[in-house]
Design a protein around this motif. Sequence first.
Motif, PDB file in Angstrom:
ATOM      1  N   ILE A   1      13.141  11.930  49.711  1.00 47.97           N
ATOM      2  CA  ILE A   1      14.214  12.864  49.361  1.00 47.97           C
ATOM      3  C   ILE A   1      15.037  13.311  50.566  1.00 47.97           C
ATOM      4  N   VAL A   2      14.702  12.757  51.742  1.00 48.80           N
ATOM      5  CA  VAL A   2      15.427  13.171  52.944  1.00 48.80           C
ATOM      6  C   VAL A   2      16.897  12.754  52.888  1.00 48.80           C
ATOM      7  N   ILE A   3      17.146  11.497  52.500  1.00 48.15           N
ATOM      8  CA  ILE A   3      18.528  10.978  52.502  1.00 48.15           C
ATOM      9  C   ILE A   3      19.412  11.790  51.557  1.00 48.15           C
ATOM     10  N   GLY A   4      18.926  11.986  50.322  1.00 46.30           N
ATOM     11  CA  GLY A   4      19.722  12.727  49.338  1.00 46.30           C
ATOM     12  C   GLY A   4      20.004  14.145  49.779  1.00 46.30           C
ATOM     13  N   THR A   5      18.980  14.815  50.328  1.00 45.35           N
ATOM     14  CA  THR A   5      19.141  16.204  50.739  1.00 45.35           C
ATOM     15  C   THR A   5      20.051  16.317  51.962  1.00 45.35           C
ATOM     16  N   SER A   6      19.944  15.330  52.880  1.00 53.63           N
ATOM     17  CA  SER A   6      20.821  15.381  54.048  1.00 53.63           C
ATOM     18  C   SER A   6      22.274  15.121  53.625  1.00 53.63           C
ATOM     19  N   LEU A   7      22.467  14.244  52.639  1.00 53.90           N
ATOM     20  CA  LEU A   7      23.833  14.009  52.145  1.00 53.90           C
ATOM     21  C   LEU A   7      24.424  15.272  51.530  1.00 53.90           C
ATOM     22  N   PHE A   8      23.562  16.048  50.866  1.00 54.69           N
ATOM     23  CA  PHE A   8      24.000  17.324  50.292  1.00 54.69           C
ATOM     24  C   PHE A   8      24.572  18.213  51.394  1.00 54.69           C
TER      25      PHE A   8
ATOM     26  N   GLY B   1      27.533   8.607  47.841  1.00 57.03           N
ATOM     27  CA  GLY B   1      26.109   8.525  48.164  1.00 57.03           C
ATOM     28  C   GLY B   1      25.342   9.691  47.579  1.00 57.03           C
ATOM     29  N   LEU B   2      25.942  10.880  47.697  1.00 56.18           N
ATOM     30  CA  LEU B   2      25.288  12.082  47.167  1.00 56.18           C
ATOM     31  C   LEU B   2      25.117  11.969  45.650  1.00 56.18           C
ATOM     32  N   ILE B   3      26.182  11.493  44.977  1.00 56.68           N
ATOM     33  CA  ILE B   3      26.102  11.368  43.512  1.00 56.68           C
ATOM     34  C   ILE B   3      24.985  10.394  43.121  1.00 56.68           C
ATOM     35  N   ALA B   4      24.928   9.257  43.843  1.00 62.18           N
ATOM     36  CA  ALA B   4      23.908   8.249  43.532  1.00 62.18           C
ATOM     37  C   ALA B   4      22.498   8.802  43.742  1.00 62.18           C
ATOM     38  N   GLN B   5      22.291   9.530  44.842  1.00 61.21           N
ATOM     39  CA  GLN B   5      20.975  10.095  45.151  1.00 61.21           C
ATOM     40  C   GLN B   5      20.602  11.193  44.152  1.00 61.21           C
TER      41      GLN B   5
END
Lengths: 248, 304
Positions: free
Chosen positions: B213-220, B68-72
């Motif tokens: 950008i919340v989802i990507g940053t939270s996955l980080f 998920g992180l890579i995709a975001q």
Amino acid sequence: MKGFARMLWVLGSLFGAGMASAAPITAELSTDRVEISTGFTGASVLVFGATQNPLGGDPPEDLIVVATGPTQGVVVRRKINVLGIWLNGPSTRFPEVPGFYALAGTRRVWEILPEEERRQYRLGFDNLRLRNEGNRNPAFRAALLELKQADGRWQEYASPVSRAGERLFSARIAFPDTVQTGDYQIEVLLVRENRVIARQELSLRVERVGTAADIASLARGQPLLYGVLCIVLAALAGWLGSVLFRRN
Amino acid sequence: MQVYLPIAEMSVDALLLLGIGFGVGWLSGLFGVGGGFLLTPLLMLIGIPSAVAVASGANQTLGASVSGLIAQWRRGNVDWRMGLTLFAGGLLGSALGVQTFALLKRWGQVDVAVSLFYVVILGIVGALMVRESITALLRRRRGSAPRRKLHEHTWLHGLPFKLRFRDSRLYISVIPPLVIGFGIGMLSAIMGVGGGFMLVPAMIYILGMPTAIVIGTSLFQVVFVSANVTLLQAWQVGSVDIVLTMLLLVGGVAGAQFGAAMGTKLRGEETRALLGLLVLSVAIGLAWNLLQTPSRAFTISPIS
């Protein structure tokens, strides 16, 4: 198959030695190694052998088989209710209890041996030396016995010592999947007229092999490296999996 | 098919683990969360020692979140500066969390403490989610569009050490993200979750980050904090079972793809209401276990 061939060989030599042999009992194990591999679900080991005199003759002879595993320290905790929630409350420590204990006999030990002898050879749960520190409440000892029996690590007469013909005997020791690694002692005792007249000690090693062994020893020996490896493997698996499934 | 777990020191049905992995993965794909909050209690339910369940749960969360992180990240939806700030707090929080965990294990209170944390946190989060989505659903029925100020000023904006987060279009103090990262990191270590279900609302409502950008940053944050938890749990508690992790991941990754495909058909509010109900029911189930008279009055555990 290896176990079976070994059994034949031992039985053959037992008969070869003939009745002239002075040993009142001769016993062997079907294997001296229990291997915990990735597919391990518990194991069963056969103790077998022969006696010089016919079993159940006059005066009758009886056999007792007792298996003991490496000692471990155990904490027993009692659950208490605090404001409606069940917590672990008072506890007591048993610094040295056998990790595994199994007793089998042609008859119950209390029928054939007086108390001193039973205590000396630690026969039966009542005669295990369970020294505890802290809370002296006997309920803790009872709980230890109950829980150890529930998970199959302590057994009393779980399976019998069975006879075949006049002199041959066998008993099965079942190890659960939660069995500890280490050295196990198996004692075979011959009892006549309220006394132990002969004993033979056998030993058995429980060890991890293959992948399970490698993982456990790495995790214990080099935990930091193992942690890094877990991270890398999980990340790789997650990434690879998503690549594979996206195509479908 | 039985498989022996070398760290848990017991054998478990591999198909059961694959199934649990698949089910949790399916739900996490459907709702877009990591699913750690479902996985760890389920593992404890089938008899995995809670220390192993928590540590391996964190390890599984790491694997499940990586793709998920890579995709975001490819879509440019990760605010690195914000992610690193959150992670700095998370690093500290998870380190403290693992120490707390080791202490609880020594006291013999891990099971109760983990359950209590689950009941309290999931209870609060689940209730908030359900309430929020119900009001949203009612508002939609009435037809009035929600009015919200573009930019609200609260006392949080008066804090010092301000930093510009360009990707989030924010100029705020680093203290709130550090504190949020710390809290989630701590919970992550004790509960074996990634914490996405708490982090996402915190980023939207407390920090005021744009949803994109919340989802990507939270996955980080989830990926790096769960990596830290895995490392510390393996190092200091010795309870990460890689065989367990892998089996769960295989099922989980497959399940997540099916879940994600179905998730696109659901509407936002309904999804959130369902997720809220799910979170709430896990909390109620665990609370029931804590309150019920145990079947055995005693427990035994080895002295480590």
